[in-house]
Scaffold this motif. Structure first.
Motif, PDB file in Angstrom:
ATOM      1  N   GLY A 101       0.823  -1.200   0.000  1.00  0.00           N
ATOM      2  CA  GLY A 101       0.000   0.000   0.000  1.00  0.00           C
ATOM      3  C   GLY A 101       0.852   1.243   0.000  1.00  0.00           C
ATOM      4  N   PHE A 102       0.199   2.368  -0.203  1.00  0.00           N
ATOM      5  CA  PHE A 102       0.921   3.634  -0.126  1.00  0.00           C
ATOM      6  C   PHE A 102       0.029   4.698   0.480  1.00  0.00           C
ATOM      7  CE2 PHE A 102      -0.916   6.486  -3.230  1.00  0.00           C
ATOM      8  CZ  PHE A 102      -1.474   5.673  -4.202  1.00  0.00           C
ATOM      9  N   ILE A 103       0.688   5.761   0.924  1.00  0.00           N
ATOM     10  CA  ILE A 103      -0.004   6.946   1.408  1.00  0.00           C
ATOM     11  C   ILE A 103       0.546   8.138   0.652  1.00  0.00           C
ATOM     12  CG2 ILE A 103       1.588   7.215   3.373  1.00  0.00           C
ATOM     13  CD1 ILE A 103      -0.900   8.306   4.937  1.00  0.00           C
ATOM     14  N   GLY A 104      -0.356   8.924   0.108  1.00  0.00           N
ATOM     15  CA  GLY A 104       0.054  10.073  -0.668  1.00  0.00           C
ATOM     16  C   GLY A 104       0.450  11.249   0.204  1.00  0.00           C
ATOM     17  N   ARG A 105       0.878  12.303  -0.460  1.00  0.00           N
ATOM     18  CA  ARG A 105       1.316  13.496   0.267  1.00  0.00           C
ATOM     19  C   ARG A 105       0.194  14.104   1.097  1.00  0.00           C
ATOM     20  NH1 ARG A 105       3.515  16.637  -4.830  1.00  0.00           N
ATOM     21  NH2 ARG A 105       1.758  15.479  -5.690  1.00  0.00           N
ATOM     22  N   SER A 106      -1.017  14.002   0.604  1.00  0.00           N
ATOM     23  CA  SER A 106      -2.143  14.589   1.319  1.00  0.00           C
ATOM     24  C   SER A 106      -2.823  13.614   2.257  1.00  0.00           C
ATOM     25  CB  SER A 106      -3.178  15.109   0.312  1.00  0.00           C
ATOM     26  OG  SER A 106      -3.611  14.047  -0.515  1.00  0.00           O
ATOM     27  N   GLY A 107      -2.309  12.386   2.341  1.00  0.00           N
ATOM     28  CA  GLY A 107      -2.831  11.405   3.282  1.00  0.00           C
ATOM     29  C   GLY A 107      -3.758  10.363   2.692  1.00  0.00           C
ATOM     30  N   GLY A 108      -4.053  10.468   1.411  1.00  0.00           N
ATOM     31  CA  GLY A 108      -4.859   9.443   0.784  1.00  0.00           C
ATOM     32  C   GLY A 108      -4.116   8.120   0.732  1.00  0.00           C
ATOM     33  N   THR A 109      -4.841   7.034   0.869  1.00  0.00           N
ATOM     34  CA  THR A 109      -4.206   5.714   0.911  1.00  0.00           C
ATOM     35  C   THR A 109      -4.793   4.783  -0.135  1.00  0.00           C
ATOM     36  OG1 THR A 109      -5.758   5.037   2.649  1.00  0.00           O
ATOM     37  CG2 THR A 109      -3.596   5.840   3.350  1.00  0.00           C
ATOM     38  N   TYR A 110      -4.000   3.776  -0.449  1.00  0.00           N
ATOM     39  CA  TYR A 110      -4.425   2.739  -1.405  1.00  0.00           C
ATOM     40  C   TYR A 110      -3.741   1.457  -0.988  1.00  0.00           C
ATOM     41  CZ  TYR A 110      -5.092   0.172  -5.731  1.00  0.00           C
ATOM     42  OH  TYR A 110      -5.438  -0.777  -6.652  1.00  0.00           O
ATOM     43  N   TYR A 111      -4.496   0.348  -1.069  1.00  0.00           N
ATOM     44  CA  TYR A 111      -3.978  -0.939  -0.610  1.00  0.00           C
ATOM     45  C   TYR A 111      -4.201  -2.023  -1.639  1.00  0.00           C
ATOM     46  CZ  TYR A 111      -4.386   1.562   3.806  1.00  0.00           C
ATOM     47  OH  TYR A 111      -4.282   2.499   4.810  1.00  0.00           O
ATOM     48  N   THR A 112      -3.324  -3.002  -1.609  1.00  0.00           N
ATOM     49  CA  THR A 112      -3.555  -4.184  -2.418  1.00  0.00           C
ATOM     50  C   THR A 112      -4.702  -4.982  -1.809  1.00  0.00           C
ATOM     51  OG1 THR A 112      -2.452  -6.080  -3.442  1.00  0.00           O
ATOM     52  CG2 THR A 112      -1.897  -5.610  -1.162  1.00  0.00           C
ATOM     53  N   ASP A 113      -5.435  -5.706  -2.622  1.00  0.00           N
ATOM     54  CA  ASP A 113      -6.646  -6.380  -2.156  1.00  0.00           C
ATOM     55  C   ASP A 113      -6.434  -7.317  -0.959  1.00  0.00           C
ATOM     56  OD1 ASP A 113      -8.364  -6.694  -5.374  1.00  0.00           O
ATOM     57  OD2 ASP A 113      -8.280  -5.070  -3.896  1.00  0.00           O
ATOM     58  N   PRO A 114      -5.372  -8.113  -0.913  1.00  0.00           N
ATOM     59  CA  PRO A 114      -5.223  -9.061   0.205  1.00  0.00           C
ATOM     60  C   PRO A 114      -5.134  -8.405   1.592  1.00  0.00           C
ATOM     61  CG  PRO A 114      -3.821  -9.701  -1.608  1.00  0.00           C
ATOM     62  CD  PRO A 114      -4.340  -8.342  -1.936  1.00  0.00           C
ATOM     63  N   VAL A 115      -4.818  -7.127   1.652  1.00  0.00           N
ATOM     64  CA  VAL A 115      -4.654  -6.488   2.959  1.00  0.00           C
ATOM     65  C   VAL A 115      -5.737  -5.450   3.246  1.00  0.00           C
ATOM     66  CG1 VAL A 115      -2.167  -6.840   2.756  1.00  0.00           C
ATOM     67  CG2 VAL A 115      -3.117  -4.572   2.297  1.00  0.00           C
ATOM     68  N   LYS A 116      -6.595  -5.192   2.291  1.00  0.00           N
ATOM     69  CA  LYS A 116      -7.648  -4.199   2.501  1.00  0.00           C
ATOM     70  C   LYS A 116      -8.525  -4.582   3.692  1.00  0.00           C
ATOM     71  CE  LYS A 116      -8.174  -2.320  -2.167  1.00  0.00           C
ATOM     72  NZ  LYS A 116      -9.019  -2.277  -3.383  1.00  0.00           N
ATOM     73  N   GLY A 117      -8.788  -3.595   4.529  1.00  0.00           N
ATOM     74  CA  GLY A 117      -9.605  -3.832   5.708  1.00  0.00           C
ATOM     75  C   GLY A 117      -8.831  -4.375   6.893  1.00  0.00           C
ATOM     76  N   GLN A 174      10.255   5.445  -0.289  1.00  0.00           N
ATOM     77  CA  GLN A 174       9.850   6.811  -0.560  1.00  0.00           C
ATOM     78  C   GLN A 174       9.752   7.016  -2.060  1.00  0.00           C
ATOM     79  OE1 GLN A 174      12.373  10.445   0.386  1.00  0.00           O
ATOM     80  NE2 GLN A 174      10.771  10.611   1.949  1.00  0.00           N
ATOM     81  N   ALA A 175       8.613   7.529  -2.472  1.00  0.00           N
ATOM     82  CA  ALA A 175       8.328   7.609  -3.903  1.00  0.00           C
ATOM     83  C   ALA A 175       9.114   8.717  -4.596  1.00  0.00           C
ATOM     84  CB  ALA A 175       6.838   7.845  -4.109  1.00  0.00           C
ATOM     85  N   GLY A 176       9.189   8.568  -5.889  1.00  0.00           N
ATOM     86  CA  GLY A 176       9.656   9.655  -6.726  1.00  0.00           C
ATOM     87  C   GLY A 176       8.543  10.667  -6.911  1.00  0.00           C
ATOM     88  N   THR A 177       8.769  11.592  -7.778  1.00  0.00           N
ATOM     89  CA  THR A 177       7.804  12.676  -7.942  1.00  0.00           C
ATOM     90  C   THR A 177       6.506  12.224  -8.583  1.00  0.00           C
ATOM     91  OG1 THR A 177       9.627  14.253  -8.132  1.00  0.00           O
ATOM     92  CG2 THR A 177       7.465  14.961  -8.935  1.00  0.00           C
ATOM     93  N   TYR A 178       6.592  11.272  -9.530  1.00  0.00           N
ATOM     94  CA  TYR A 178       5.418  10.954 -10.337  1.00  0.00           C
ATOM     95  C   TYR A 178       4.861   9.542 -10.170  1.00  0.00           C
ATOM     96  CZ  TYR A 178       6.962  15.240 -12.589  1.00  0.00           C
ATOM     97  OH  TYR A 178       7.346  16.523 -12.833  1.00  0.00           O
ATOM     98  N   GLY A 179       5.518   8.697  -9.392  1.00  0.00           N
ATOM     99  CA  GLY A 179       5.029   7.338  -9.241  1.00  0.00           C
ATOM    100  C   GLY A 179       5.394   6.484 -10.441  1.00  0.00           C
ATOM    101  N   PRO A 180       4.692   5.427 -10.746  1.00  0.00           N
ATOM    102  CA  PRO A 180       3.421   4.973 -10.139  1.00  0.00           C
ATOM    103  C   PRO A 180       3.611   4.460  -8.724  1.00  0.00           C
ATOM    104  CG  PRO A 180       4.256   3.303 -11.624  1.00  0.00           C
ATOM    105  CD  PRO A 180       5.171   4.480 -11.769  1.00  0.00           C
ATOM    106  N   TYR A 181       2.720   4.812  -7.861  1.00  0.00           N
ATOM    107  CA  TYR A 181       2.885   4.513  -6.460  1.00  0.00           C
ATOM    108  C   TYR A 181       2.508   3.091  -6.089  1.00  0.00           C
ATOM    109  CZ  TYR A 181       3.220   9.594  -6.248  1.00  0.00           C
ATOM    110  OH  TYR A 181       3.583  10.897  -6.458  1.00  0.00           O
ATOM    111  N   ASN A 182       1.917   2.350  -6.985  1.00  0.00           N
ATOM    112  CA  ASN A 182       1.573   0.963  -6.697  1.00  0.00           C
ATOM    113  C   ASN A 182       2.584  -0.004  -7.314  1.00  0.00           C
ATOM    114  OD1 ASN A 182       0.881   1.362  -9.337  1.00  0.00           O
ATOM    115  ND2 ASN A 182      -1.014   0.197  -9.261  1.00  0.00           N
ATOM    116  N   SER A 183       3.748   0.510  -7.660  1.00  0.00           N
ATOM    117  CA  SER A 183       4.784  -0.312  -8.271  1.00  0.00           C
ATOM    118  C   SER A 183       6.140   0.091  -7.715  1.00  0.00           C
ATOM    119  CB  SER A 183       4.771  -0.121  -9.785  1.00  0.00           C
ATOM    120  OG  SER A 183       5.914  -0.712 -10.377  1.00  0.00           O
TER     121      SER A 183
END
Length: 122
Positions: free
Chosen positions: A48-64, A96-105
């Protein structure tokens, strides 16, 4: 940039664990932060990742079950894991991500921590 992950250990199935990752070297709040894991004899996978503004995204096996948060004042990102399963056993890496991602890779990340081992017993 240095990333120092901590908090891994041995936990029983169904238990919880919180990983931390302290960052230094560039403006922490300006970059997305991600978590990845690598189980024995498997490829590293996105958690998963958390963006600069706090938004998050998770892979399906860990969601919830997993929650990523960040404290910009402490330059730290967290991975709260609950309802752990034996299949969650892996070395967990923060990045720690680069400027443009992709943040799920993994290719979207410039810097990596050393990893912390999480072992979930059945």
């Amino acid at each position: 940039v240095q990333l120092q992950a901590s908090g891994g250990g041995l936990v029983q199935a169904g238990g919880s664990l919180r990983l931390s990752c302290a960052a230094s070297g560039r403006t922490f709040s300006s970059y997305a932060m991600g978590w990845f894991r690598q189980a024995p004899e498997k490829e590293r996978e996105f958690v998963g990742f958390i963006g600069r503004s706090g938004g998050t995204y998770y892979t399906d096996p860990v969601k919830g079950r997993f929650t990523i948060s960040r404290d910009n004042a402490k330059n730290t990102v967290y991975l709260q894991m609950s309802s752990l399963k034996p299949e969650d056993t892996a070395v967990y890496y923060c990045a720690q991500a680069g400027t443009y991602g992709p943040y799920n890779s993994a290719r979207g990340y410039d810097y990596w921590g050393q990893g912390t081992l999480v072992t979930v017993s059945s």
